[in-house]
Enzyme design. Sequence first.
Site, short mmCIF file in Angstrom:
data_model
loop_
_atom_site.label_atom_id
_atom_site.label_comp_id
_atom_site.label_asym_id
_atom_site.label_seq_id
_atom_site.Cartn_x
_atom_site.Cartn_y
_atom_site.Cartn_z
N SER A 55 0.86 -1.20 0.00
CA SER A 55 0.00 0.00 0.00
C SER A 55 0.89 1.24 0.00
CB SER A 55 -0.89 0.01 1.24
OG SER A 55 -0.10 0.21 2.40
N ASP A 87 -0.79 -1.43 -4.14
CA ASP A 87 -2.16 -1.71 -3.71
C ASP A 87 -2.87 -0.39 -3.40
OD1 ASP A 87 -4.25 -3.39 -2.92
OD2 ASP A 87 -3.57 -3.47 -0.84
N HIS A 88 -4.05 -0.19 -3.96
CA HIS A 88 -4.84 1.02 -3.71
C HIS A 88 -4.09 2.31 -4.00
CE1 HIS A 88 -8.30 -1.08 -2.03
NE2 HIS A 88 -7.45 -1.84 -1.36
N HIS A 184 -12.64 -4.49 4.00
CA HIS A 184 -11.30 -4.55 4.57
C HIS A 184 -11.36 -4.67 6.10
CE1 HIS A 184 -10.34 -2.57 0.65
NE2 HIS A 184 -9.37 -3.45 0.71
N GLY A 185 -10.29 -5.23 6.65
CA GLY A 185 -10.14 -5.26 8.10
C GLY A 185 -10.61 -6.58 8.71
N HIS A 216 -10.97 -7.82 -3.22
CA HIS A 216 -10.29 -7.18 -2.08
C HIS A 216 -11.01 -7.57 -0.80
CE1 HIS A 216 -7.49 -4.07 -3.80
NE2 HIS A 216 -8.05 -4.57 -4.89
#
Length: 314
Positions: A55, A87-88, A184-185, A216
């Site tokens: 990221s 990423d992102h 996410h998470g 994702h």
Amino acid sequence: MDYKDFGLVNTKEVFLDALAKHYAVPAFNFYNMETLSAIVSAAREMKSPVILAVSESALKYMGPELLMGMIWGLNIKPSEKIALHLDHGGSFEACVNAIKLGFSSVMIDGSKLPFSANADLAKQVTDFAHKYDVTVEAELGTLSGIEDENTQSEYSSYANPNDVVNFVNATNIDSLAIAIGTSHGAYKRKSENEKLRFDILEKISKELPDFPLVLHGASSIPQHYIETINTFGGKMSDARGIPADQLKQAVRMNICKINVDSDSRLAFTAGVRETLAQKPETFNPRDYLGKGMKNIFDNCVEEIKSIMNSENKI
Ligand code: G3H
Ligand code: 13P
Ligand code: ZN
């Protein structure tokens, strides 16, 4: 530097192979020597292709020189099919910067922009990246949870199957991340019964039959790590992920890249907490970081075998 000088590959061929053989290429996030080493060792042990995902905040944390020095130190051969992926990526400039460093693949994340601004941004990135033979991922729909430290969205909004063909044609991207109910998470779901939107995935796969799709927010949140963390002083009640059977179903429906970050974070944290609690006299970081690294290795091996189906594909 050119990514080929590092022995890296872009994602084009691996995704074609993944589509043909119904597996997903694992994209594991890393942010230090321990995470990188564990992920690459697991991929090598399993003879699996792998995407090393970084990221923007992880890039800043490691620093570009140290990061690329570690990649150099892996002594990668192109036959191993290892990609280095941003990423992102939040801007055109972030993607250009990564490509100049030696990344072989970038994601431009314009998923929170209106459709046409998202498409224009993705097109700007592909026009640049393709000159360097670097592959590009973009995203339609947004995931709930934290996508990066500076990009948060509160609610899920699914990818619209009617948009995908126009988006791919307008942008010339190489793969498309789609929001179908992941997030996410470590706190993805309120109950075990929630399911991914396979109806949307099916429609998208019909619209784009031979096109690489990406998931994702796909950590499965292994409960044994949550238990270890909570036993040794952590507080992570109600952490819940995407069940393996749903991820496997997605792989059978053209998902050919699965992103995992949280599971490695949990594996690492569990190892550190357990070691510090069981050896209170230790003050040697190699004791507890070593156990964290071993846990990530074990978890990556397990997910490559039981979720990705990418074992023995190189
Ligand atoms: O999808 C996002 C990743 O989990 C990156 O998170 O910005 O904290 O490295 P990070
Ligand atoms: P998780 O938080 O589910 O591991 O998702 C990681 C991810 O999507 C990285 O881009
Ligand atoms: Zn993500």
